[in-house]
Design a protein around this motif. Structure first.
Motif, PDB file in Angstrom:
ATOM      1  N   ARG A  16       0.747  -1.164   0.053  1.00 21.52           N
ATOM      2  CA  ARG A  16      -0.021   0.057   0.013  1.00 21.52           C
ATOM      3  C   ARG A  16       0.852   1.096  -0.100  1.00 21.52           C
ATOM      4  NH1 ARG A  16      -4.397  -2.281   4.448  1.00 21.52           N
ATOM      5  NH2 ARG A  16      -5.754  -3.105   3.021  1.00 21.52           N
TER       6      ARG A  16
ATOM      7  N   ARG B 116       0.926 -11.218  -5.045  1.00 25.58           N
ATOM      8  CA  ARG B 116       2.100 -10.974  -4.980  1.00 25.58           C
ATOM      9  C   ARG B 116       2.698 -11.310  -3.600  1.00 25.58           C
ATOM     10  NH1 ARG B 116       6.790 -11.352  -7.098  1.00 25.58           N
ATOM     11  NH2 ARG B 116       8.332  -9.758  -6.449  1.00 25.58           N
TER      12      ARG B 116
ATOM     13  N   TRP C 272       0.318   0.146  -4.569  1.00 26.88           N
ATOM     14  CA  TRP C 272      -0.339  -0.938  -5.062  1.00 26.88           C
ATOM     15  C   TRP C 272      -1.702  -0.766  -4.837  1.00 26.88           C
ATOM     16  CZ3 TRP C 272       1.207  -5.975  -6.842  1.00 26.88           C
ATOM     17  CH2 TRP C 272       2.687  -6.053  -7.229  1.00 26.88           C
ATOM     18  N   LYS C 273      -2.842  -0.963  -5.563  1.00 26.92           N
ATOM     19  CA  LYS C 273      -4.346  -0.674  -5.253  1.00 26.92           C
ATOM     20  C   LYS C 273      -5.103  -2.011  -5.287  1.00 26.92           C
ATOM     21  CE  LYS C 273      -3.619   3.740  -5.282  1.00 26.92           C
ATOM     22  NZ  LYS C 273      -3.766   4.473  -3.896  1.00 26.92           N
ATOM     23  N   ASN C 274      -4.764  -2.876  -6.114  1.00 29.64           N
ATOM     24  CA  ASN C 274      -5.432  -4.044  -6.644  1.00 29.64           C
ATOM     25  C   ASN C 274      -5.410  -5.241  -5.719  1.00 29.64           C
ATOM     26  OD1 ASN C 274      -6.205  -6.511  -7.942  1.00 29.64           O
ATOM     27  ND2 ASN C 274      -6.953  -5.361  -9.585  1.00 29.64           N
ATOM     28  N   LYS C 275      -6.450  -5.508  -4.822  1.00 28.07           N
ATOM     29  CA  LYS C 275      -6.529  -6.430  -3.981  1.00 28.07           C
ATOM     30  C   LYS C 275      -6.003  -7.778  -4.345  1.00 28.07           C
ATOM     31  CE  LYS C 275      -9.657  -4.041  -0.702  1.00 28.07           C
ATOM     32  NZ  LYS C 275     -10.942  -4.290   0.042  1.00 28.07           N
ATOM     33  N   ILE C 276      -6.569  -8.179  -5.621  1.00 30.40           N
ATOM     34  CA  ILE C 276      -6.257  -9.563  -6.016  1.00 30.40           C
ATOM     35  C   ILE C 276      -4.955  -9.651  -6.376  1.00 30.40           C
ATOM     36  CG2 ILE C 276      -6.613 -11.328  -8.035  1.00 30.40           C
ATOM     37  CD1 ILE C 276      -9.824 -10.073  -8.031  1.00 30.40           C
ATOM     38  N   GLU C 277      -4.192  -8.605  -7.131  1.00 39.80           N
ATOM     39  CA  GLU C 277      -2.946  -8.563  -7.392  1.00 39.80           C
ATOM     40  C   GLU C 277      -1.982  -8.425  -6.057  1.00 39.80           C
ATOM     41  OE1 GLU C 277      -2.466  -5.038 -10.092  1.00 39.80           O
ATOM     42  OE2 GLU C 277      -3.368  -6.069 -11.715  1.00 39.80           O
ATOM     43  N   MET C 278      -2.341  -7.778  -5.219  1.00 37.74           N
ATOM     44  CA  MET C 278      -1.685  -7.720  -3.954  1.00 37.74           C
ATOM     45  C   MET C 278      -1.764  -9.080  -3.313  1.00 37.74           C
ATOM     46  SD  MET C 278      -2.408  -4.086  -2.121  1.00 37.74           S
ATOM     47  CE  MET C 278      -4.080  -3.917  -2.067  1.00 37.74           C
TER      48      MET C 278
END
Length: 230
Positions: free
Chosen positions: A109, A122, A113-119
């Motif tokens: 954050r 990762r 980073w913004k996208n919860k699925i991508e976070m």
């Protein structure tokens, strides 16, 4: 600067305030290099690392880390420089009031980073890489010292940096765990990242063929060590 060059310092003087710590520093580190930074306490190792991550300004000489010119680095650019680095400290510096996943989430954050699925993907990816794929919901105090340091390495990998700076990352660990962390950092370098590791631990250095940067007498010397040579 060549495309595979990560660190390039030419005739750099390192200052702490007005105090000259190191003079005439010439260092060249490429992608995939595994480099030990050695020297006695007070010899300038930490000051050199601070120079590379923008904590100390370059007042004399030429210095580049990746695409960043350290001689022209503005304070507002420092966070962007650090997003391109992974930094691992001796005392882990984990947030003790949140679990492993939330430690990693805090960094994602903070670095945009913004996208919860991508976070989530990762975080799982870096935990798998350091052998802690099932430990995301553990609190730091529930982990061993070696596991906490593995979390710190995972955190350093989140933004896929070209350079990992490790400041005495095994200083608080027993010999077996030290070897595990060294193996992990060496594998990371073999996958194309550069690793610069400050250490007092000469015993384990003979395990890998690597480069050495030695701080002594306010200057820096570079040399190579072949596996088993120390």
């Amino acid at each position: 600067m060549a495309l595979d060059t990560i660190v390039d310092l030419k005739n750099v003087s390192v200052f702490q305030g007005d105090h000259l710590v190191l003079s005439d520093v010439n260092i060249h580190i490429n992608k995939g290099d595994f480099v030990y930074l050695i020297g006695k306490t007070g010899s300038g190792k930490s000051s050199l690392l601070k120079t590379l991550y923008g904590e100390l300004p370059v007042k004399q000489g030429e210095g580049n880390v990746g695409e960043f010119d350290l001689t022209k680095l503005k304070r507002k650019q420092v966070p962007f420089l650090r997003r391109n680095l992974g930094i691992v400290f001796q005392d882990f510096e984990l947030l003790t009031d949140r679990n492993v996943n939330d430690n990693l989430l805090f960094v994602l954050r903070a670095t945009g980073w913004k996208n919860k699925i991508e976070m989530a993907a990762r975080m799982q990816e870096v935990l798998d890489k350091v052998g802690l794929g099932t430990k995301g919901y553990k609190m730091p105090h529930e982990l061993s010292g070696g596991e906490q340091q593995r979390v710190a390495v995972a955190r350093a990998l989140l933004n896929d940096p070209d350079l990992i700076l490790a400041d005495e990352p095994t200083g608080n660990l027993d010999p077996n765990t030290t070897e595990e962390i060294l193996n992990l950092l060496y594998e990371i370098s073999k996958n194309g990242r550069a690793v610069l590791m400050a250490t007092h631990d000469y015993v384990h250095m003979k395990k890998f063929s690597s480069h050495i940067i030695r701080c002594a007498d306010s200057s820096v010397q570079t040399e190579e060590v072949r596996q088993g040579a120390i």
